[in-house]
Scaffold this active site. Structure first.
Site, PDB file in Angstrom:
ATOM      1  N   SER A   1      13.004   1.196   3.145  1.00 17.04           N
ATOM      2  CA  SER A   1      12.474  -0.199   3.163  1.00 17.04           C
ATOM      3  C   SER A   1      13.506  -1.039   2.202  1.00 17.04           C
ATOM      4  O   SER A   1      13.226  -0.779   1.255  1.00 17.04           O
ATOM      5  CB  SER A   1      11.004  -0.456   2.998  1.00 17.04           C
ATOM      6  OG  SER A   1      10.920  -1.581   2.615  1.00 17.04           O
TER       7      SER A   1
ATOM      8  N   ASP B   1      11.381  -5.871   6.159  1.00 11.17           N
ATOM      9  CA  ASP B   1       9.990  -6.383   6.009  1.00 11.17           C
ATOM     10  C   ASP B   1      10.263  -7.823   5.844  1.00 11.17           C
ATOM     11  O   ASP B   1      10.803  -8.324   5.050  1.00 11.17           O
ATOM     12  CB  ASP B   1       9.354  -5.875   4.578  1.00 11.17           C
ATOM     13  CG  ASP B   1       9.044  -4.257   4.847  1.00 11.17           C
ATOM     14  OD1 ASP B   1       8.115  -4.105   5.720  1.00 11.17           O
ATOM     15  OD2 ASP B   1       9.450  -3.475   4.107  1.00 11.17           O
TER      16      ASP B   1
ATOM     17  N   MET C   1       8.096 -11.204   5.560  1.00 11.03           N
ATOM     18  CA  MET C   1       6.905 -11.708   4.989  1.00 11.03           C
ATOM     19  C   MET C   1       6.981 -13.304   4.799  1.00 11.03           C
ATOM     20  O   MET C   1       7.916 -13.568   4.358  1.00 11.03           O
ATOM     21  CB  MET C   1       6.758 -11.065   3.723  1.00 11.03           C
ATOM     22  CG  MET C   1       6.778  -9.479   3.718  1.00 11.03           C
ATOM     23  SD  MET C   1       6.409  -8.881   1.963  1.00 11.03           S
ATOM     24  CE  MET C   1       6.441  -7.262   2.445  1.00 11.03           C
TER      25      MET C   1
ATOM     26  N   MET D   1      -0.166   1.291   8.965  1.00  9.76           N
ATOM     27  CA  MET D   1       0.031   0.751   7.491  1.00  9.76           C
ATOM     28  C   MET D   1      -0.877   1.813   6.775  1.00  9.76           C
ATOM     29  O   MET D   1      -2.068   1.722   6.892  1.00  9.76           O
ATOM     30  CB  MET D   1      -0.345  -0.634   7.512  1.00  9.76           C
ATOM     31  CG  MET D   1       0.763  -1.635   8.130  1.00  9.76           C
ATOM     32  SD  MET D   1       2.339  -1.659   7.608  1.00  9.76           S
ATOM     33  CE  MET D   1       2.117  -1.810   5.938  1.00  9.76           C
TER      34      MET D   1
ATOM     35  N   HIS E   1      10.046  -5.196  10.585  1.00  8.39           N
ATOM     36  CA  HIS E   1       8.493  -5.307  10.581  1.00  8.39           C
ATOM     37  C   HIS E   1       8.122  -6.570  10.557  1.00  8.39           C
ATOM     38  O   HIS E   1       8.360  -7.163   9.041  1.00  8.39           O
ATOM     39  CB  HIS E   1       8.249  -4.421   9.521  1.00  8.39           C
ATOM     40  CG  HIS E   1       6.711  -4.425   9.129  1.00  8.39           C
ATOM     41  ND1 HIS E   1       6.349  -3.675   8.215  1.00  8.39           N
ATOM     42  CD2 HIS E   1       5.794  -4.837   9.908  1.00  8.39           C
ATOM     43  CE1 HIS E   1       4.780  -3.830   7.978  1.00  8.39           C
ATOM     44  NE2 HIS E   1       4.543  -4.649   9.241  1.00  8.39           N
TER      45      HIS E   1
ATOM     46  N   MET F   1       5.820  -9.511   9.353  1.00 13.38           N
ATOM     47  CA  MET F   1       4.490 -10.074   9.019  1.00 13.38           C
ATOM     48  C   MET F   1       4.483 -11.447   8.654  1.00 13.38           C
ATOM     49  O   MET F   1       4.402 -11.974   7.661  1.00 13.38           O
ATOM     50  CB  MET F   1       4.312  -9.357   7.400  1.00 13.38           C
ATOM     51  CG  MET F   1       4.046  -7.667   7.399  1.00 13.38           C
ATOM     52  SD  MET F   1       4.405  -6.897   6.063  1.00 13.38           S
ATOM     53  CE  MET F   1       6.401  -6.587   6.260  1.00 13.38           C
TER      54      MET F   1
ATOM     55  N   HIS G   1      14.522  -0.282   7.543  1.00 15.41           N
ATOM     56  CA  HIS G   1      13.277  -0.860   7.749  1.00 15.41           C
ATOM     57  C   HIS G   1      13.392  -2.206   7.046  1.00 15.41           C
ATOM     58  O   HIS G   1      13.708  -2.411   5.611  1.00 15.41           O
ATOM     59  CB  HIS G   1      12.088  -0.107   7.199  1.00 15.41           C
ATOM     60  CG  HIS G   1      10.871  -0.592   7.404  1.00 15.41           C
ATOM     61  ND1 HIS G   1      10.049  -0.531   8.575  1.00 15.41           N
ATOM     62  CD2 HIS G   1       9.996  -0.989   6.529  1.00 15.41           C
ATOM     63  CE1 HIS G   1       8.861  -0.923   8.442  1.00 15.41           C
ATOM     64  NE2 HIS G   1       8.892  -1.501   7.230  1.00 15.41           N
TER      65      HIS G   1
ATOM     66  N   ASP H   1       3.760   3.411   7.089  1.00 18.24           N
ATOM     67  CA  ASP H   1       4.410   2.575   6.156  1.00 18.24           C
ATOM     68  C   ASP H   1       3.648   2.320   5.013  1.00 18.24           C
ATOM     69  O   ASP H   1       2.419   1.776   5.170  1.00 18.24           O
ATOM     70  CB  ASP H   1       4.813   1.481   6.960  1.00 18.24           C
ATOM     71  CG  ASP H   1       5.714   0.370   6.058  1.00 18.24           C
ATOM     72  OD1 ASP H   1       5.914   0.569   4.897  1.00 18.24           O
ATOM     73  OD2 ASP H   1       5.749  -0.782   6.654  1.00 18.24           O
TER      74      ASP H   1
HETATM   75  C1  DX5 Z   1       4.343  -3.348   2.841  1.00 16.22           C
HETATM   76  C2  DX5 Z   1       5.807  -2.993   3.635  1.00 16.22           C
HETATM   77  C3  DX5 Z   1       6.312  -1.718   3.326  1.00 16.22           C
HETATM   78  C4  DX5 Z   1       6.873  -1.457   1.808  1.00 16.22           C
HETATM   79  C5  DX5 Z   1       6.747  -0.171   1.633  1.00 16.22           C
HETATM   80  O1  DX5 Z   1       4.069  -4.450   3.579  1.00 16.22           O
HETATM   81  O2  DX5 Z   1       5.430  -3.195   4.984  1.00 16.22           O
HETATM   82  O3  DX5 Z   1       7.413  -1.641   4.383  1.00 16.22           O
HETATM   83  O4  DX5 Z   1       8.230  -2.146   1.679  1.00 16.22           O
HETATM   84  O5  DX5 Z   1       7.113   0.253   0.185  1.00 16.22           O
HETATM   85  P1  DX5 Z   1       6.564   1.613  -0.635  1.00 16.22           P
HETATM   86  O6  DX5 Z   1       7.335   2.448   0.128  1.00 16.22           O
HETATM   87  O7  DX5 Z   1       6.961   1.028  -1.841  1.00 16.22           O
HETATM   88  O8  DX5 Z   1       5.219   1.687  -0.505  1.00 16.22           O
HETATM   89 ZN    ZN Z   2       7.049  -2.335   6.209  1.00 17.70          ZN
END
Ligand code: DX5
Ligand code: ZN
Length: 218
Positions: free
Chosen positions: A11, A38, A40, A140, A69, A71, A36, A178
């Site tokens: 990620s 993310d 947000m 998750m 991903h 969010m 990956h 994840d």
């Molecule tokens: C959280 C993300 C994850 C995050 C994982 O909302 O979806 O992808 O980056 O990070 P670690 O592996 O550090 O928990």
């Molecule tokens: Zn993620």
């Protein structure tokens, strides 16, 4: 049939944001399978990361499949932008829009693979009736929004239930985990039936990316 080899999707959230080009090249050289990303929005989750412009810029530096991903809510109006930016797979939360089935149809119509993300409190029934439009189910194992959180153990049962659901369907659906994936929790996820592991801190926080990836792969 032997189980498929486990794929590792680092990620980017845990990378050094001041030199992302170098980071994605390094992770590619280290043997990552997917990247990956993310996304947000500060609304669906209490954090803001980056958007399609950055995804598009990174595309030139990284040949790996881009696993995006989302969010963000409402999500539908952003699907095309991420498809055009170079996503290969776009995953979204059922809570992020009014019609999950329609959102998955949209992603498929854009020529991309579609994923459904289940928050820790979201039941597996949320994906049960859309398996025909689903290429990946993401469990998750933390509440979404931040890297570096602790793995929520109760999600292992959910992973095992989803493994049975996928196998019974006979469909080619990846099962991804994840959040809080580490050298300790990765084998438990794999044993429960996961075949793609996302890891932020456990990879980008390590001194040797290749060694970290190989440990997680098991
Ligand atoms: C959280 C993300 C994850 C995050 C994982 O909302 O979806 O992808 O980056 O990070 P670690 O592996 O550090 O928990
Ligand atoms: Zn993620």
């Amino acid at each position: 049939m032997p189980p498929a080899p486990v794929r590792i999707a680092p990620s980017l959230l845990a990378a050094d944001f001041s030199r992302l080009g170098e980071e994605v090249r390094a992770i590619t050289a280290a043997g990552a399978d997917w990247l990956h990303l993310d996304i947000m929005d500060g609304h669906f989750v209490p954090n803001i990361s980056f958007g399609p412009l950055l995804v598009e810029k990174l595309r030139k530096h990284c040949p790996l499949p881009f696993d995006v991903h989302l969010m963000i809510s409402p999500v539908d109006s952003y699907l095309e932008a991420f498809a055009k930016a170079g996503a290969d797979l776009i995953s979204l939360h059922p809570e992020a829009g009014p019609h999950l089935h329609r959102s998955l149809q949209t992603i498929r119509a854009l020529g991309k693979k579609a994923g459904v993300v289940l928050n820790p409190a979201t039941p597996i029934s949320a994906v049960e009736n859309v398996l025909d439009l689903t290429d990946l189910i993401l469990v998750m194992s933390v509440n979404p929004g931040f890297g570096g959180q602790s793995f929520i153990d109760s999600q292992l049962t959910k992973i095992a239930s989803l493994r049975r659901m996928i196998d019974a369907s006979g469909r080619d659906i990846a099962l991804q985990v994840d959040g809080g994936v580490t050298a300790t929790t990765a084998p438990r996820c794999i044993a429960a039936g996961a075949d793609v592991l996302v890891a932020g801190t456990a990879v980008f926080g390590a001194a040797d990316y290749a060694a970290a990836i190989s440990v997680l792969r098991g």
